[in-house]
Scaffold this motif. Structure first.
Motif, PDB file in Angstrom:
ATOM      1  N   GLU A 309      -1.471  -6.879  -8.694  1.00 36.77           N
ATOM      2  CA  GLU A 309      -1.032  -5.680  -7.988  1.00 36.77           C
ATOM      3  C   GLU A 309      -1.240  -4.460  -8.869  1.00 36.77           C
ATOM      4  N   GLN A 310      -1.598  -3.358  -8.227  1.00 39.55           N
ATOM      5  CA  GLN A 310      -1.919  -2.107  -8.921  1.00 39.55           C
ATOM      6  C   GLN A 310      -3.087  -2.304  -9.893  1.00 39.55           C
ATOM      7  N   SER A 311      -4.095  -3.105  -9.496  1.00 38.15           N
ATOM      8  CA  SER A 311      -5.251  -3.378 -10.359  1.00 38.15           C
ATOM      9  C   SER A 311      -6.507  -2.898  -9.686  1.00 38.15           C
ATOM     10  N   PHE A 312      -7.651  -3.395 -10.193  1.00 38.12           N
ATOM     11  CA  PHE A 312      -8.944  -2.957  -9.676  1.00 38.12           C
ATOM     12  C   PHE A 312      -9.195  -3.383  -8.244  1.00 38.12           C
ATOM     13  N   LEU A 313      -8.430  -4.355  -7.709  1.00 48.52           N
ATOM     14  CA  LEU A 313      -8.742  -4.907  -6.396  1.00 48.52           C
ATOM     15  C   LEU A 313      -8.133  -4.131  -5.252  1.00 48.52           C
ATOM     16  N   LYS A 314      -7.456  -2.999  -5.509  1.00 50.14           N
ATOM     17  CA  LYS A 314      -6.931  -2.175  -4.422  1.00 50.14           C
ATOM     18  C   LYS A 314      -8.083  -1.558  -3.651  1.00 50.14           C
ATOM     19  N   GLU A 315      -7.818  -1.199  -2.398  1.00 48.74           N
ATOM     20  CA  GLU A 315      -8.878  -0.623  -1.570  1.00 48.74           C
ATOM     21  C   GLU A 315      -9.352   0.703  -2.156  1.00 48.74           C
ATOM     22  N   ILE A 316     -10.629   0.955  -1.994  1.00 51.18           N
ATOM     23  CA  ILE A 316     -11.224   2.174  -2.543  1.00 51.18           C
ATOM     24  C   ILE A 316     -11.203   3.264  -1.485  1.00 51.18           C
ATOM     25  N   ASP A 317     -11.377   4.499  -1.933  1.00 55.23           N
ATOM     26  CA  ASP A 317     -11.422   5.623  -0.995  1.00 55.23           C
ATOM     27  C   ASP A 317     -12.658   5.511  -0.125  1.00 55.23           C
ATOM     28  N   GLU A 318     -12.498   5.873   1.136  1.00 55.24           N
ATOM     29  CA  GLU A 318     -13.649   5.818   2.035  1.00 55.24           C
ATOM     30  C   GLU A 318     -14.672   6.882   1.701  1.00 55.24           C
ATOM     31  N   GLN A 319     -14.242   8.070   1.290  1.00 56.76           N
ATOM     32  CA  GLN A 319     -15.161   9.154   0.965  1.00 56.76           C
ATOM     33  C   GLN A 319     -14.919   9.591  -0.464  1.00 56.76           C
ATOM     34  N   ASN A 342      -2.809   3.286  -6.844  1.00 58.75           N
ATOM     35  CA  ASN A 342      -1.538   3.132  -6.135  1.00 58.75           C
ATOM     36  C   ASN A 342      -0.354   3.257  -7.071  1.00 58.75           C
ATOM     37  N   ASN A 343      -0.141   4.457  -7.567  1.00 57.62           N
ATOM     38  CA  ASN A 343       0.904   4.665  -8.558  1.00 57.62           C
ATOM     39  C   ASN A 343       2.308   4.698  -7.977  1.00 57.62           C
ATOM     40  N   ILE A 344       2.461   4.618  -6.652  1.00 59.77           N
ATOM     41  CA  ILE A 344       3.796   4.460  -6.068  1.00 59.77           C
ATOM     42  C   ILE A 344       4.088   2.969  -6.013  1.00 59.77           C
ATOM     43  N   SER A 345       5.029   2.520  -6.815  1.00 55.56           N
ATOM     44  CA  SER A 345       5.320   1.091  -6.893  1.00 55.56           C
ATOM     45  C   SER A 345       5.823   0.593  -5.549  1.00 55.56           C
ATOM     46  N   GLN A 346       5.199  -0.464  -5.046  1.00 57.37           N
ATOM     47  CA  GLN A 346       5.603  -1.071  -3.788  1.00 57.37           C
ATOM     48  C   GLN A 346       6.134  -2.482  -4.078  1.00 57.37           C
ATOM     49  N   ASN A 347       7.052  -2.910  -3.287  1.00 58.55           N
ATOM     50  CA  ASN A 347       7.557  -4.272  -3.406  1.00 58.55           C
ATOM     51  C   ASN A 347       6.910  -5.195  -2.385  1.00 58.55           C
ATOM     52  N   ASN A 389       5.499   5.118 -10.831  1.00 67.07           N
ATOM     53  CA  ASN A 389       5.184   4.050 -11.768  1.00 67.07           C
ATOM     54  C   ASN A 389       5.521   4.462 -13.197  1.00 67.07           C
ATOM     55  N   THR A 390       5.366   3.529 -14.109  1.00 63.39           N
ATOM     56  CA  THR A 390       5.793   3.745 -15.499  1.00 63.39           C
ATOM     57  C   THR A 390       5.019   4.877 -16.162  1.00 63.39           C
ATOM     58  N   LYS A 391       3.703   4.943 -15.884  1.00 68.35           N
ATOM     59  CA  LYS A 391       2.884   5.968 -16.530  1.00 68.35           C
ATOM     60  C   LYS A 391       3.320   7.370 -16.122  1.00 68.35           C
ATOM     61  N   VAL A 392       3.538   7.567 -14.816  1.00 67.01           N
ATOM     62  CA  VAL A 392       3.972   8.876 -14.334  1.00 67.01           C
ATOM     63  C   VAL A 392       5.353   9.217 -14.853  1.00 67.01           C
ATOM     64  N   GLU A 393       6.247   8.216 -14.854  1.00 65.06           N
ATOM     65  CA  GLU A 393       7.592   8.438 -15.377  1.00 65.06           C
ATOM     66  C   GLU A 393       7.542   8.853 -16.852  1.00 65.06           C
TER      67      GLU A 393
END
Length: 512
Positions: A309-319, A342-347, A389-393
């Motif tokens: 989760e929160q890795s390279f496999l998240k969907e990419i931007d369409e444009q 996806n820097n907003i942590s989701q459960n 997420n931790t980085k933004v915090e």
């Protein structure tokens, strides 16, 4: 100073202030002209036979010799009145010049002779005009020659190379961090990913080299051709002086100086555009999505996809974001947008593809961490409150000044709502949120901040955002922000020109 010191001992040609400038040899102090230095594969002093270094930047200009040359050439630009001949018809001094017939005449020829009603000018005025035009050409030549130094391909290529290397380092570091929690099979694939990133960036680097080489070569060709023409004019002037003739071709302004100014503007425009867009190379990096099918089609690896989760496999931007520096000559693979981090942590875990779901069923993880995630994803329990997420915090925790930069964090509108609450009372003057997938709603939420400048380039904001600001002002909502940057959003700057002008009158500057 002896006359022999005013010419190059290598080619025996006189030094000048243009292509044969006197350059001091670093090991012995003698001088050679720049042309001989450039044409020599091995530089040897013709005076004492000492071998000199190959780096031409070590050869300073002999200022003493150059001053004598410049003074001598400036004196040559003045006509000698003692050489004026007398009119064979009226026996008066030829102190006037007929521009139409291009010849010297006396006062009687101008008043009563065949040159009556012709364009007659005083010889001193003609001398002054020619001298001014020539000096302007000489100065323009020196300026262009100086500007050309900024177009050295090694310098341009080094800047591109350094920027590419920076992107490579950042991407490799990100890949290494993401792969720390993956099992041994994923770790074996990690090195392959790093190597492919290196290869992709090298391909991108080569494409930039070719593109910039073509542009610079075209500019240099124009500049070299113009300098050749200007040098010919200067030589024509000296030949005419030696023959006692008037170089009428230098009397009137022609289009060459205009072309020289255009070349100068083209060089300045290129350097400015190159410098402004060099940092945008990072927006053209290849996405990890290109490697997904290659690296994660093994069932033994697919069973662990749920922990990436929160890795390279998240969907990419369409444009992808607009990148003027890349142009349309690059292949589509180099212009895809970055993967969403996806820097907003989701459960909740993002939906899997059919083949991923089957693999997950066959190779279910039993670690407590994954089980906890699966339980929290169940619709039977309410989702936990979203947080940054931790980085933004960490960035927010360490922000003690008046500047906050959270660009490329993929916050989205949900993250903006959380962010606005946390920084609402902080004394921040400048907030940068470029490339964060912020829409009109999130942007309007940011207008509640007490900062002065807001950077929102490369988001998904439309012109509706401008209408929302206007409506808020009409409702007497207090807005503290004075400047908002909205470049590379979903806004047609020509259609919103009137709205931007109206907001400016109300104290809010919109920069596109």
């Amino acid at each position: 100073m002896s006359q022999e010191l005013l010419h190059c001992p290598q080619c025996q040609m006189n030094f000048d202030r243009y292509t044969r400038t006197p350059q001091m040899l670093p090991k012995c102090g003698h001088s050679m002209c720049m042309r001989c230095l450039k044409e020599s594969s091995k530089i040897i002093c013709p005076e004492d036979g000492l071998l000199q270094p190959a780096d031409l930047t070590l050869y300073p200009v002999n200022q003493a010799v150059l001053r004598i040359i410049c003074k001598s050439q400036d004196n040559d630009l003045t006509w000698n009145p003692d050489k004026m001949q007398q009119c064979p018809q009226h026996h008066k001094q030829l102190e006037l010049i007929c521009i139409d017939d291009r010849c010297r005449i006396c006062a009687n020829c101008a008043l009563f002779g065949i040159h009556k009603q012709h364009n007659i000018q005083n010889a001193d005025y003609v001398d002054k005009s020619i001298k001014e035009n020539l000096i302007q050409t000489q100065n323009l030549t020196l300026i262009i020659q100086d500007k050309i130094k900024s177009l050295k391909l090694p310098l341009i290529n080094k800047k591109i190379h350094d920027q590419i290397r920076l992107c490579i380092k950042q991407q490799q570091t990100l890949a290494e961090e993401q792969f720390k929690e993956i099992i041994n099979q994923i770790l074996l694939k990690q090195q392959k990913v790093i190597e492919d990133i290196e290869q992709k960036y090298k391909q991108l680097e080569d494409q930039f080299f070719k593109k910039e080489t073509l542009t610079i070569t075209q500019i240099l060709d124009k500049a070299d051709l113009w300098i050749l023409g200007s040098n010919q004019k200067i030589q024509e002037f000296h030949l005419a002086k030696e023959k006692g003739e008037i170089p009428y071709s230098l009397l009137l302004q022609d289009s060459s100086n205009k072309q020289g100014n255009q070349i100068l503007e083209e060089i300045d425009d290129y350097l400015l555009k190159f410098q402004n867009n060099l940092e945008d190379i990072v927006s053209a990096i290849p996405t990890f999505n290109q490697y997904e099918q290659l690296y994660f089609d093994d069932p033994n690896i697919l069973k662990d996809l749920s922990i990436i989760e929160q890795s390279f496999l998240k969907e990419i931007d369409e444009q992808p974001p607009h990148n003027e520096f890349l142009g349309s000559s690059l292949p589509e693979s180099t212009c895809q947008s970055q993967p969403s981090s996806n820097n907003i942590s989701q459960n909740t875990i993002s939906p899997q593809q059919p083949h991923q779901k089957r693999a997950s069923q066959q190779f279910a993880l039993v670690s407590p961490k994954v089980q906890s995630r699966q339980q929290s994803a169940s619709p039977k329990k309410p989702a936990a409150k979203k947080k940054l997420n931790t980085k933004v915090e960490s960035i927010l925790f360490n922000c003690n000044g008046d500047h906050l930069d959270l660009s490329q964090q993929e916050l989205g509108d949900d993250g903006i709502m959380i962010l606005e609450e946390q920084i609402r009372n902080k004394k921040i003057k400048i907030v940068k949120l470029m490339r964060n997938r912020i829409s009109d709603i999130g942007a309007m939420k940011l207008m509640e901040l007490h900062c002065q400048v807001l950077y929102l380039q490369s988001n998904v904001i439309t012109e509706k955002f401008l209408d929302m600001i206007m409506n808020a002002i009409l409702k007497q909502v207090q807005i503290h922000i004075k400047t908002v940057y909205l470049g590379q959003n979903l806004i047609n700057q020509f259609r919103v020109k009137k709205k931007i002008e109206d907001l400016k009158k109300l104290g809010i500057s919109i920069q596109m």
